[in-house]
Enzyme design. Structure first.
Site, PDB file in Angstrom:
ATOM      1  CG  ASP A 288      -2.212   0.805   0.934  1.00  0.00           C
ATOM      2  OD1 ASP A 288      -3.253   0.525   1.507  1.00  0.00           O
ATOM      3  OD2 ASP A 288      -2.128   1.729   0.086  1.00  0.00           O
TER       4      ASP A 288
HETATM    5  C1  GLC Z   1      -4.370   4.055  -0.439  1.00  0.00           C
HETATM    6  C2  GLC Z   1      -5.282   2.922  -0.029  1.00  0.00           C
HETATM    7  C3  GLC Z   1      -5.335   1.802  -1.023  1.00  0.00           C
HETATM    8  C4  GLC Z   1      -5.185   2.371  -2.421  1.00  0.00           C
HETATM    9  C5  GLC Z   1      -3.771   2.928  -2.530  1.00  0.00           C
HETATM   10  C6  GLC Z   1      -3.520   3.560  -3.895  1.00  0.00           C
HETATM   11  O1  GLC Z   1      -3.649   4.530   0.659  1.00  0.00           O
HETATM   12  O2  GLC Z   1      -5.065   2.347   1.250  1.00  0.00           O
HETATM   13  O3  GLC Z   1      -6.592   1.143  -0.842  1.00  0.00           O
HETATM   14  O4  GLC Z   1      -5.379   1.346  -3.392  1.00  0.00           O
HETATM   15  O5  GLC Z   1      -3.479   3.862  -1.505  1.00  0.00           O
HETATM   16  O6  GLC Z   1      -4.330   4.678  -4.045  1.00  0.00           O
END
Ligand code: GLC
Length: 745
Positions: A288
């Site tokens: 993440d």
């Molecule tokens: C965010 C979220 C995740 C998302 C990623 C990219 O922090 O936790 O669900 O896919 O970043 O945007």
């Protein structure tokens, strides 16, 4: 007999052929990837393990390391980007990578296409309440087709996180509290996104997130610690991730939270032992946002280099925006802390997915579609309207709905005419200008002259509270009308990431507005906008009807008009309990009996697993939803009173539409394992079926439950069903009373 054997042989040959084709494809992709790896420098290998963002500032988290995007591409130091919003930008960067870098390896572009790309569907928790797996799958396919035209190869979806805590705002992205339904929905979304050919121009790669157990953040605070037994994890949280992987999802995203004391992005047990060795996952894992680097803040890495080592050794393939892989990867190999063999494995898994997406064959396939007519197709909008209507849940109705023709409506509140709020969080590439609001749709359906409107108060990211004179204006139009439709709840901004709330009641200024309108004596229909379960005792008590409209997407307005007018009959059923009070959390239907169960779930009591100041039961239970019809469940028959392990339990029930409206209901089957090796939930959903019944019509529904669906995690962590006695219920929610028994022998 001969014909049967011939058929059997043919089937085996065909199945074998499919297997072999897939295995051959797999081998071909690996061979292709290995040929590229042989030519790569160590730096180029780490480049394939970096994902970066082109937009500056906080995109979906604190900004990662600043980099010169174009030189990174030309030097082969980045392999992926996220959140590119225009196909022309995607094609520009792709051309740079393919034609101006040394090896010309194509980039892979990811985006958060969570509940639609351009056509925005209801938030996922809402869509789950349709219990319509075909619709969920089709919504994902529509999103995939639009994503391809937008130049997107890969979505960070399905979000498979089970949660029993509506203080956690990301419940809006999941399927609610139940692992069985969550698993079915996760698999349907993967099928929708990926189809059976990743290289098709109608499909994109899916991503199983957030691995793992992110929805169990303590106190409902986003990013907070998760700590639970492995037994609980395997019973309640793992099933949807596993179902999505079994459906063929080709990527996984590691979650922000720590799990068993180690952040997921550096957790080898999660990402390698469980995900790859046990579950057989062969794709790649992306972290993440900045989650590799944040292991320093978690306190398990002293610096970015240590964080990179921890993540690489956990078999995390791709670092989202953190920059530690490209910064320290080569040093880690040179110092012998990471083997180049491991790096090659991680790179191969990424290249194989790029290959399967067809990016080597035609790197410009995605985004080169004619833009005119690629989005907002009429048939997709009509479908979204129907999905929104099926997702909405009628929680209370004392007969005020459906509205009669010619009725004069006072439409009041912050979300009745808010094109942005109805799109919820994670709006993909959705454009609010395409939203049809409740106001627009009601004016269209009932006549502009019959709909008086005022916003009365604000609710959202920047503006909150009563508008000057808002209550007075609301009361004035209420007095000129026959019925009040009052839009209340939380804005689209209040859903999704980092919006956790300790209070889950409707904001006080909206309650003030309700009190003032109550004094007019007019009938009140609350239209509840929210992305989470809430404590709405106050609103239920003071209104004549409550329709949970969620954040219903682009076509929310027409869906609401269809329902309040009676053109469509509400059919949604909750997939997350609505607490009676926030103090009950976690409150969910599949709880344990304990040794001292409460004598009644509906009243305070002592000397039992209950409160002395409040009931245990939620305000509305899992599975609950009303209709304009009344559905009667009768004649439950257990067709297989005893069944062998490995067999199929069959239960039938008669469902009758006793009302005067045609309608759909969701027949649900629950079981209880009376004596097991470990304590088992008092009820577990093990079957459901959406039924369409004309007024007065009856149908007999037969459920077939393989005993394998009754498996659970044993103390030795084995996953199996036991012999023994079970109770079974069928009905329209988790309080179903029609009961039977069966035995597995
Ligand atoms: C965010 C979220 C995740 C998302 C990623 C990219 O922090 O936790 O669900 O896919 O970043 O945007």
């Amino acid at each position: 007999m001969k014909r049967f054997l011939l058929a059997l042989t043919t089937f085996a040959l065909v199945a074998g052929a499919v297997e072999a084709k897939t295995a051959n494809e797999e081998q071909e992709a690996i061979k292709f990837a290995n040929n590229i790896i042989k030519k790569m420098t160590l730096r180029e290998k780490f480049g394939q393990l970096e994902q970066f963002v082109t937009r500056k500032g906080v995109v979906t988290g604190p900004e990662g390391v600043k980099r010169d995007i174009e030189s990174a591409i030309r030097n082969g130091e980045v392999g992926s980007f996220l959140s590119i919003r225009k196909p022309e930008e995607a094609l520009r960067l792709q051309k740079m990578s393919v034609e101006e870098s040394r090896l010309g390896i194509p980039l892979i572009f990811g985006y958060d296409i969570i509940h639609g790309c351009k056509v925005i569907f209801p938030e996922n928790l809402a869509m789950a309440c349709s219990w319509n797996l075909e619709a969920v799958e089709r919504a994902a396919r529509v999103a995939a087709e639009e994503s391809v035209a937008a130049g997107i190869h890969w979505t960070f979806s399905p979000m498979c996180d089970i949660s029993v805590d509506p203080r956690w705002s990301r419940v809006s992205e999941g399927a609610g509290e139940d692992p069985y339904l969550g698993a079915k929905i996760a698999a349907a979304m993967v099928r929708g996104y990926q189809g059976d050919d990743l290289s098709s121009d109608k499909t994109i790669a899916a991503c199983v997130k957030h691995f793992a157990a992110y929805g169990a953040a303590q106190a409902g605070r986003d990013y907070n610690t998760v700590d639970m037994s492995e037994l609980m994890f395997r019973n309640l949280y793992l099933p949807p991730y596993k179902a999505a992987l079994d459906a063929g999802a080709v990527t996984v995203m590691s979650s922000f939270n720590d799990f068993h004391g180690v952040p997921a992005s550096g957790n080898k047990w999660l990402l390698y032992d469980l995900l790859r060795k046990e579950l057989g996952f062969k794709g790649f894992v992306v972290s993440d946002w900045n989650a590799v680097h944040e292991m320093i803040i978690h306190g398990v890495a002293a610096n970015g280099k240590d964080a990179a080592e921890l993540a690489l050794k956990a078999h995390l393939n791709m670092d989202m925006v953190g920059g530690d892989y490209i910064a320290y990867g080569e040093q880690l190999v040179k110092e012998g802390r990471i083997s180049e063999k491991l790096v090659d494995e991680l790179v191969r898994e990424v290249l194989v997915i790029k290959y399967r997406l067809g990016l080597f064959e035609d790197p410009y396939r995605y985004g080169s579609q004619k833009q005119e007519g690629a989005y907002y197709r009429p048939e997709h909008l009509a479908f979204a309207r129907n999905v929104a209507a099926e997702s909405m849940v009628l929680l209370k109705n004392n007969g005020v709905l459906p509205l009669q023709k010619g009725v004069k409506i006072a439409l009041i509140g912050p979300f009745a005419d808010s094109q942005i709020d109805q799109l919820g969080a994670w709006r993909g590439l959705g454009e609010k200008e395409h939203s049809i609001t409740i106001r627009t749709a009601l004016e269209e359906r009932f006549g502009k002259e019959n709909v008086l409107y005022t916003k009365a108060c604000e609710c959202g990211r920047y503006k909150n509270g009563l508008i000057e004179g808002g209550i007075e204006e609301a009361v004035k139009i209420a007095e000129q009308s026959d019925v009040i439709l009052l839009s209340m709840g939380l804005s689209g901004w209040h859903s999704g990431e980092s919006r956790s709330r300790a209070e889950i009641t409707v904001p006080a200024d909206q309650q003030q507005l309700l009190d003032a309108l109550k004094k007019t004596g007019k009938k009140i229909v609350v239209l509840l906008a929210t992305g989470r379960a809430m404590d709405i005792r106050n609103e239920v008590e003071k209104s004549d009807a409550v329709l949970l409209t969620w954040h219903g997407g682009t076509m929310e307005g027409p869906a609401v008009a269809d329902l309040v007018s009676g053109d469509k009959n509400p059919s949604g059923h909750l997939t997350m309990s609505f607490p009676y009070h926030v103090g009950q959390i976690p409150v969910h239907y599949n709880s344990k009996n304990t040794g001292r169960p409460a004598k009644s779930q509906f009243k305070a009591q002592g000397y039992s697993a209950s409160y002395v100041d409040m009931q245990n039961a939620p305000l509305f239970p899992f599975g609950y939803g009303l209709s304009y019809s009344e559905f009667e469940y009768s004649d439950l028959k257990v067709l297989t009173p005893t069944v062998e392990l490995g067999g199929v339990v069959k239960v039938s029930v008669k469902v009758t539409n006793k009302g005067k409206y045609d309608g759909d209901d969701v027949a649900q089957l629950y079981v209880h394992d009376i004596v097991a090796e470990t304590t088992r939930p008092v009820r577990e959903l093990k079957g459901f079926e959406r039924l369409s019944l004309k007024a007065g019509e009856s149908k007999v529904v037969t459920f077939e439950v393989p005993t394998s669906d009754l498996a659970y995690c044993h103390q030795d962590m084995s996953w199996k069903a036991d012999k023994g006695d079970f109770k079974v219920w069928v009905g329209a929610d988790s309080y179903a009373t029609l009961e039977g028994r069966f035995t597995i022998k």
